[in-house]
Design a protein around this motif. Structure first.
Motif, short mmCIF file in Angstrom:
data_model
loop_
_atom_site.label_atom_id
_atom_site.label_comp_id
_atom_site.label_asym_id
_atom_site.label_seq_id
_atom_site.Cartn_x
_atom_site.Cartn_y
_atom_site.Cartn_z
N UNK A 97 48.79 31.86 21.92
CA UNK A 97 49.32 32.73 22.98
C UNK A 97 50.85 32.76 22.89
N UNK A 98 51.42 33.96 23.01
CA UNK A 98 52.86 34.09 22.91
C UNK A 98 53.38 33.95 21.50
N UNK A 99 52.49 33.98 20.50
CA UNK A 99 52.92 33.77 19.13
C UNK A 99 52.21 34.76 18.21
N UNK A 100 51.06 34.38 17.64
CA UNK A 100 50.44 35.23 16.63
C UNK A 100 48.95 34.96 16.52
N UNK A 101 48.26 35.85 15.74
CA UNK A 101 46.84 35.70 15.41
C UNK A 101 46.73 35.70 13.89
N UNK A 102 46.14 34.63 13.33
CA UNK A 102 46.10 34.44 11.89
C UNK A 102 44.69 34.63 11.35
N UNK A 172 63.28 41.92 8.09
CA UNK A 172 62.52 42.40 9.24
C UNK A 172 62.70 41.48 10.45
N UNK A 173 62.55 42.07 11.62
CA UNK A 173 62.60 41.32 12.88
C UNK A 173 61.17 41.08 13.34
N UNK A 174 60.87 39.85 13.73
CA UNK A 174 59.51 39.51 14.11
C UNK A 174 59.25 39.86 15.58
N UNK A 175 59.08 41.16 15.80
CA UNK A 175 58.70 41.67 17.12
C UNK A 175 57.18 41.67 17.25
N UNK A 176 56.69 41.98 18.45
CA UNK A 176 55.25 42.09 18.66
C UNK A 176 54.68 43.14 17.71
N UNK A 177 53.51 42.84 17.14
CA UNK A 177 52.86 43.78 16.24
C UNK A 177 53.24 43.64 14.78
N UNK A 178 54.33 42.94 14.47
CA UNK A 178 54.74 42.79 13.08
C UNK A 178 53.71 41.93 12.34
N UNK A 179 53.43 42.31 11.10
CA UNK A 179 52.49 41.57 10.27
C UNK A 179 53.27 40.73 9.27
N UNK A 180 52.96 39.43 9.22
CA UNK A 180 53.63 38.53 8.30
C UNK A 180 52.62 37.80 7.43
N UNK A 189 54.25 30.49 -1.81
CA UNK A 189 52.84 30.10 -1.78
C UNK A 189 51.95 31.05 -0.98
N UNK A 190 52.47 32.22 -0.57
CA UNK A 190 51.62 33.18 0.13
C UNK A 190 50.56 33.72 -0.83
N UNK A 191 49.37 34.02 -0.28
CA UNK A 191 48.28 34.48 -1.14
C UNK A 191 47.48 35.60 -0.48
N UNK A 192 46.71 35.28 0.54
CA UNK A 192 45.88 36.29 1.19
C UNK A 192 45.97 36.25 2.71
N UNK A 193 46.30 35.09 3.25
CA UNK A 193 46.31 34.96 4.71
C UNK A 193 47.51 35.67 5.32
N UNK A 194 47.28 36.30 6.46
CA UNK A 194 48.37 36.95 7.17
C UNK A 194 48.18 36.77 8.67
N UNK A 195 49.22 37.14 9.41
CA UNK A 195 49.16 36.99 10.87
C UNK A 195 49.78 38.21 11.52
N UNK A 205 62.06 34.76 11.27
CA UNK A 205 62.84 35.69 10.44
C UNK A 205 63.52 34.97 9.28
N UNK A 206 63.44 35.59 8.11
CA UNK A 206 64.00 35.06 6.86
C UNK A 206 63.30 33.79 6.40
N UNK A 207 62.12 33.51 6.99
CA UNK A 207 61.34 32.33 6.59
C UNK A 207 59.92 32.70 6.17
N UNK A 208 59.43 33.84 6.66
CA UNK A 208 58.09 34.33 6.33
C UNK A 208 58.20 35.82 6.03
N UNK A 209 57.50 36.25 5.00
CA UNK A 209 57.57 37.65 4.58
C UNK A 209 56.84 38.55 5.57
N UNK A 210 57.54 39.54 6.10
CA UNK A 210 56.92 40.57 6.95
C UNK A 210 56.68 41.80 6.08
N UNK A 211 55.50 42.41 6.23
CA UNK A 211 55.15 43.52 5.33
C UNK A 211 54.65 44.76 6.06
#
Length: 291
Positions: A97-102, A172-180, A189-195, A205-211
């Protein structure tokens, strides 16, 4: 396979209380300009059907616009896995809650991935004069704006003539709805999982790739069962497809307000006036129509 979860960000940042993310109370801002009238026909754009993921979940449909301008290799990977049917049936196993869904793990534990090699990080991108960037706020040394539906920040273009490639750095800015893209401790080490972000979280920001960013179905993202991990996770992506691959009769007709439009510029001005010094790009909503 090594653990592919949000590790320090998910564990340490999720432990931060919601109050730590709130801004200090500000003085009442002067009355904002009236909301602009409904967008006119010229204010809309139609996203590239190859850059829209149609994520059908048990809670409803999510439309996610991919933004190859900021993370081309991650967009290519997600698109490729979607076309393989890899994501079908994967559950939302970590939802804060208040963060993300992975999601995006065939094991639904945070420890799995695809058979494809890991991807090199794309935390930042280079912005040149040709980039489809629309300015929302000029902070002298930095510029805040949008590339399609994705909010971004870059260095000032005043610096471009002094760089070797004539471009400046952006992220990118990690606003609501952004996919990382989720990853392990190693940056590449990113592969298939996203949030999918349920709320703004600038610490990523600048730590996880937003796409990309959700352009329709943010209410669905917010309805997914919460848990870290989710107890007996049942909320899942039933089917994930690229919009261009859907039969014409099944393909939703999508249009989004263009950040370059007069309507959007007026809306940015209205929100900036209302928020004053507290303004962020996350405060700007981008209308979408789906038929």
């Amino acid at each position: 396979m090594k653990k592919t979860i949000l590790l320090a960000a998910a564990l340490a940042l999720a432990a931060t209380s919601a109050t730590a993310q709130r801004r200090p109370a500000a003085k009442a801002a002067p009355a904002a300009p009236a909301r602009p009238a409904a967008p006119a026909a010229a204010d809309w754009r139609t996203p590239d059907a190859n850059d829209v993921l149609v994520i059908d979940t048990n809670k409803g449909r999510i439309l996610l616009e991919l933004v190859p301008e900021v993370a081309p290799n991650h967009v290519q990977r997600v698109r490729e896995l979607a076309r393989q049917g890899f994501y079908d049936g994967h559950r939302f196993f970590r939802v804060i809650e208040g963060f993300m869904a992975q999601t995006g793990d065939p094991q639904n534990t945070g420890q799995g991935g695809s058979s494809l090699p890991d991807i090199e990080a794309e935390f930042m991108f280079r912005r040149g004069p040709e980039a489809p960037f629309v300015l929302a706020a000029d902070q002298a040394v930095a510029e805040i704006g949008f590339i399609k539906a994705l909010p971004v920040m870059t260095q000032s273009m005043m610096l471009a003539p002094m760089t070797r490639d004539g471009k400046v750095s952006g992220w990118p800015l990690y606003c609501q709805g952004v996919a990382g893209m989720a990853r392990a401790e190693a940056e590449n080490s990113a592969n298939s999982q996203f949030f999918l972000m349920r709320a703004p979280y600038p610490s990523l920001e600048k730590r996880y790739t937003a796409f990309g960013r959700v352009i329709a179905g943010q209410d669905v993202v917010g309805a997914i069962k919460v848990g870290e991990p989710v107890a007996d996770p049942q909320d899942r992506m039933e089917r994930v497809r690229v919009l261009a691959d859907l039969p014409e009769a099944e393909r939703p007709k999508v249009r989004v307000v263009d950040p370059k439009s007069a309507w959007f510029k007026a809306e940015i001005a209205r929100v900036r006036a209302a928020k004053g010094a507290d303004f962020t790009a996350c405060d700007v909503n981008i209308p979408v129509e789906v038929k």
